[in-house]
Write a protein that holds these residues in place. Sequence first.
Motif, mmCIF file in Angstrom:
data_model
loop_
_atom_site.group_PDB
_atom_site.id
_atom_site.type_symbol
_atom_site.label_atom_id
_atom_site.label_comp_id
_atom_site.label_asym_id
_atom_site.label_seq_id
_atom_site.Cartn_x
_atom_site.Cartn_y
_atom_site.Cartn_z
ATOM 1 N N MET A 90 0.970 -1.395 0.080
ATOM 2 C CA MET A 90 -0.013 0.058 -0.079
ATOM 3 C C MET A 90 0.892 1.363 -0.058
ATOM 4 S SD MET A 90 -2.901 -0.844 2.622
ATOM 5 C CE MET A 90 -3.770 -2.392 2.669
ATOM 6 N N ASP A 91 2.074 1.284 0.482
ATOM 7 C CA ASP A 91 2.991 2.366 0.796
ATOM 8 C C ASP A 91 3.286 2.806 -0.709
ATOM 9 O OD1 ASP A 91 2.786 1.536 3.275
ATOM 10 O OD2 ASP A 91 4.748 0.977 3.469
ATOM 11 N N ARG A 92 3.338 1.897 -1.735
ATOM 12 C CA ARG A 92 3.700 2.308 -3.129
ATOM 13 C C ARG A 92 2.530 3.079 -3.734
ATOM 14 N NH1 ARG A 92 5.669 -2.275 -6.764
ATOM 15 N NH2 ARG A 92 4.469 -3.525 -5.103
ATOM 16 N N VAL A 93 1.417 2.766 -3.355
ATOM 17 C CA VAL A 93 0.261 3.586 -3.918
ATOM 18 C C VAL A 93 0.125 5.281 -3.640
ATOM 19 C CG1 VAL A 93 -2.371 3.791 -3.727
ATOM 20 C CG2 VAL A 93 -1.143 1.559 -3.862
ATOM 21 N N GLY A 94 0.484 5.473 -2.276
ATOM 22 C CA GLY A 94 0.480 6.819 -2.034
ATOM 23 C C GLY A 94 0.842 7.079 -0.815
ATOM 24 N N ALA A 120 -8.010 3.423 7.675
ATOM 25 C CA ALA A 120 -9.131 3.706 8.324
ATOM 26 C C ALA A 120 -10.164 3.441 7.319
ATOM 27 C CB ALA A 120 -8.986 5.339 8.426
ATOM 28 N N LEU A 121 -9.899 3.631 5.959
ATOM 29 C CA LEU A 121 -11.103 3.296 5.185
ATOM 30 C C LEU A 121 -11.438 1.898 5.219
ATOM 31 C CD1 LEU A 121 -10.025 5.428 2.244
ATOM 32 C CD2 LEU A 121 -12.054 5.730 3.470
ATOM 33 N N ILE A 122 -10.264 0.778 5.313
ATOM 34 C CA ILE A 122 -10.584 -0.487 5.377
ATOM 35 C C ILE A 122 -11.407 -0.935 6.383
ATOM 36 C CG2 ILE A 122 -9.434 -2.620 5.549
ATOM 37 C CD1 ILE A 122 -7.357 -2.069 3.707
ATOM 38 N N SER A 142 -19.450 0.766 0.689
ATOM 39 C CA SER A 142 -19.371 1.217 -0.967
ATOM 40 C C SER A 142 -18.466 2.697 -0.891
ATOM 41 C CB SER A 142 -20.296 1.582 -1.590
ATOM 42 O OG SER A 142 -21.133 0.385 -1.635
ATOM 43 N N ILE A 143 -18.964 3.685 -0.296
ATOM 44 C CA ILE A 143 -18.225 4.840 -0.248
ATOM 45 C C ILE A 143 -16.883 4.920 0.121
ATOM 46 C CG2 ILE A 143 -18.344 7.133 0.782
ATOM 47 C CD1 ILE A 143 -21.387 6.904 0.931
ATOM 48 N N PRO A 144 -16.306 4.240 1.127
ATOM 49 C CA PRO A 144 -14.647 4.018 1.242
ATOM 50 C C PRO A 144 -14.193 3.489 0.227
ATOM 51 C CG PRO A 144 -15.889 3.469 3.222
ATOM 52 C CD PRO A 144 -16.936 3.392 2.238
ATOM 53 N N LEU A 145 -15.115 2.576 -0.555
ATOM 54 C CA LEU A 145 -14.319 1.947 -1.812
ATOM 55 C C LEU A 145 -14.184 2.801 -3.001
ATOM 56 C CD1 LEU A 145 -13.530 -0.892 -1.849
ATOM 57 C CD2 LEU A 145 -15.649 -1.578 -2.989
ATOM 58 N N TYR A 146 -15.120 3.623 -3.194
ATOM 59 C CA TYR A 146 -14.989 4.687 -4.118
ATOM 60 C C TYR A 146 -13.687 5.549 -4.038
ATOM 61 C CZ TYR A 146 -20.135 4.106 -4.536
ATOM 62 O OH TYR A 146 -21.311 3.716 -4.716
ATOM 63 N N ILE A 147 -13.593 5.858 -2.862
ATOM 64 C CA ILE A 147 -12.151 6.446 -2.359
ATOM 65 C C ILE A 147 -10.936 5.610 -2.755
ATOM 66 C CG2 ILE A 147 -10.845 7.968 -0.777
ATOM 67 C CD1 ILE A 147 -13.729 8.141 0.819
ATOM 68 N N LEU A 148 -10.694 4.260 -2.176
ATOM 69 C CA LEU A 148 -9.762 3.522 -2.461
ATOM 70 C C LEU A 148 -9.619 3.330 -3.855
ATOM 71 C CD1 LEU A 148 -10.151 0.705 0.426
ATOM 72 C CD2 LEU A 148 -8.663 2.717 0.092
ATOM 73 N N THR A 149 -10.512 3.166 -4.712
ATOM 74 C CA THR A 149 -10.433 2.845 -6.243
ATOM 75 C C THR A 149 -9.489 4.222 -6.893
ATOM 76 O OG1 THR A 149 -12.417 1.852 -6.210
ATOM 77 C CG2 THR A 149 -11.554 2.657 -8.109
ATOM 78 N N PHE A 177 -8.609 -6.602 -2.333
ATOM 79 C CA PHE A 177 -9.376 -6.304 -1.242
ATOM 80 C C PHE A 177 -10.841 -6.328 -1.708
ATOM 81 C CE2 PHE A 177 -11.723 -3.917 2.028
ATOM 82 C CZ PHE A 177 -11.378 -4.702 2.988
ATOM 83 N N MET A 178 -11.194 -5.686 -2.848
ATOM 84 C CA MET A 178 -12.442 -5.329 -3.613
ATOM 85 C C MET A 178 -13.052 -6.774 -3.898
ATOM 86 S SD MET A 178 -13.100 -2.690 -6.601
ATOM 87 C CE MET A 178 -11.713 -1.525 -6.178
#
Lengths: 484, 459
Positions: free
Chosen positions: B88-92, B100-102, B129-136, B231-232
């Motif tokens: 995950m560190d490589r994403v951002g 937290a979103l997870i 769903s909403i946290p998932l939109y962000i994670l995407t 995860f999704m």
Amino acid sequence: MILVWMIGILLAGGFLCWLLARWNTQLSKWAALLSLAAGLLIVGSVAWQYGDTVRSQATWLIDYRINWIPAFGISFHVAIDGLSLVLLLLTFFLGLLAVLCSWNEIRERTGFYFFNLLWTLAGISGVFMAMDLFLFYFFWEVMLVPMYFLIAIWGDSNRRYAAYKFFIFTQAGGLLMLLAILALYFVNATQSGVYTFDYFDLLNVSLAPETARWIMAGFLIAFAVKLPVVPFHNWLPDAHSEAPTAGSLILAGLLLKTGAYGIIRFVLTLFPQAAADIAWWAMLFGAVGIVYGAMLAYAQTDLKRLIAYTSVSHMGFVLLGVFAFREIALQGVIMQLLTHGIGTGALFAMAGMLKERLHTRDIEKMGGLWSAMPAMGGMALLFTMASLGLPMLGSFIAEFLILLGTFPVQPALTSIATLGLIFAALYSLRMMQKVFLGPVKGASPPKDLTPRELIIMATLGISMVLLGLFPQPILDMVKMTVHQ
Amino acid sequence: MNAIVISAIWGVVMMFSGIFSKNNAVIRGTALTGLALLIVVNVMEMGGTSLFKVNVHGMLYFDSFSLLFNTIAFGSTFLYTLLSGRDMDRVGRSTPDYFALIFFILCGVAISSSFNSLLMLFLGIEIMSIPLYILTGTDKRNLKSNEAALKYFLMGSFSTGIMLMGITLLYGAKGSFNLEAIALGTGELTPMVSAGLLLLLVAMGFKVSAAPFHFWTPDVYDGAPTVFTSFMATVIKSAGFIAFLRLFDDAFGEMHAQWQLVVAVVTAATLIIGNITAVFQQSVKRMLAYSSIAQAGFMLFALVALNELSRQGLIFYTAAYSVATIGIFAVLIKMKDYTFEGFNGLAKRQPVLAATAAIFLLSLAGIPGTAGFMAKFYMLAGAVANGHVLWLVIVGILCAAISIYYYFRVIQAMYFKEGDAQEMEVSGTFKALLVLLAAIVVVLGIFPQCLLDKLYYFF
């Protein structure tokens, strides 16, 4: 418990080979050889021990059962009777020779190769003894995946295509069988209230004719793909010709037999009436397979493909004999299973040896090999004669018994099948002439059989002759099974 | 109840963890502690110990079915974090926020597995769903990630709207959000109830990417950062199915005969579209997206059959599918090239990775000896036991045969083809975890009852 040992020794041996190959490939080969030898010893001792029982009593020789998934009524139930015992003997015998065949042929990833080889054999032995339909399906798949790897990694140039085709054909058939097994399971559960996959319980289920026909179709398609019966035979020439030598040996010698075994053990006993209803059609397909396979065999220029088509032809006899519902024909079928396993196995081994020397499978590029390799020529002659059904050799007994048993039932179809024998003579002699006789082709004469190869061919040859001269012990062993 | 409260609290903890520590390892450790805690309290609730006494007014209902699924979901997330958390560190740069979103998503999972009222269903699905939109959309500089997030958000909101409309219609017809009240006297379908049912079917079908509502799936799965796709495709998809089954079993179970055919057709379409399209993919990631549609088709069997066997089967399926998919994605994340060619010769360079990946793929293809086979077996057995949908079973079987082609393509690339070296850093722990995951797949495949017995007797 001794049955579990038979499978366990192969599974454990497979792992051992894989591990040992990391240090020493030579050790890994010996491990494979020893575990198969030990297995053969166990089967042999069982055959010896129960030699008298099997002739006199119609009981199951060994029966072992523990619960596996009780929620579904699935148990680890293995048992053998005379038929299973004979086929197990064949399995370990050919397995041992398969290891010998691949002694020098396999140069890379030796450990993984022997792992796959032993696991396929474990699956095959499992199929021959599983008495729980779920377990049967399980082993049916266990033999499939390692075989796929054997073809796809160590096969010839077109190996990936062949492996795919082999896998998808058999898997589709297998899944239909799974569906049929499930249907049978639920029909039984609604009738008796007991949820079980056990073969002996399912034997008591009474099916409406319509249902029986559909459920049987599921089983029959799976077995027909494996056997193979003509419209489903498409995978066979590719898989057989692309597989490494030991792979072809096991495919032809053992894998095809699981289809025949399945028909005898499950289709005939679980659905006697439905099987009788389609007998004429099945025999027709058998007869068509005999002639069609033989004709195509005659047209091949690729040695392994040629032998593969002879398998199609020979397996036609099996289908013909099974559906005649005559004791004598069924005995012939079992003989045919053994002699075809040995005879065709030997021919494939020989094709592999030629390939190692000449680097081709094209019979147009061979010729006059007898002068350079008389020992192999002699052996080849023996097995070619076996393939065309020469008296004194095992396959004659088999085909003769089948035709004898079928004739009173279906004279017309039997007559067509007899034509197959003439074609067999044609393709066998053509193969012999092209490869070993005629003018010498190629620059340097190849070496004759090495001692290792001679051992393989001689063992196969001796057993072929013995089966031809003294078929009675085998017929005795399966007598009670056939009688039922 | 334990899980819902703890996951919400821990989500907040994770948000603030970023302030106290800049070290990602510490944050990961905090998240893992939280996940372990979640598993523990959830297992405690299975044993009958509830930490929080909240009067939920019958809006939530905890049974062994939902609690066992929660355990599976939390367990999968735990394994997933162990395996891929580092990536995950490589994403951002905002690792604490991702966690937290997870955790909020897990809160949504726990709600939607145990809802007893349509409002709770709506809340649960939205919290997921909403946290998932962000994670995407976390890969901010990547245009594809942005596109995926927007697409997912628009389509997702649309389906939420449809779901709300369905809920409203049902409320209008029955005067209650409660599942039992809706189930009451639904022997015959009035137009309003059937319209509500259909709208809910569409909305839930969208969430679990059933055809013909699956179009978002390949783009979103492909565009999202691979860590989050994993995860999704596993935990969230499974939760969607559990909610789907719970809704249709509890509220519309008595009218099963009336809607069975519709669901059966949707199932067949999902199976066929998922499997056939997967065959033509060039990228493994996209292939896995279609394969997840195909697997969704198999999970839909539970709805078609709707009996005890398929309920158990669905639980088992979620576990089997999640473990295998997390494993294969964990391997995929390590690759730089996502095409099939990128896997060429992996067996030579990384024998452990290749061998475990092969086991995961065999499981997804449903080869006996792996969990995936038992899962498919349960599903098919449930459908055969139902007796009305044998044609669907045959479609399923043929599709399973097709699926072998594309799963084995990866195995072929790894084992049979020569490839040029792709540099990848793989730690010993990572390999050990993969082996553990593969072991779970095999053990579940041979002894499925060791998971399913937990439905009936615990401790």
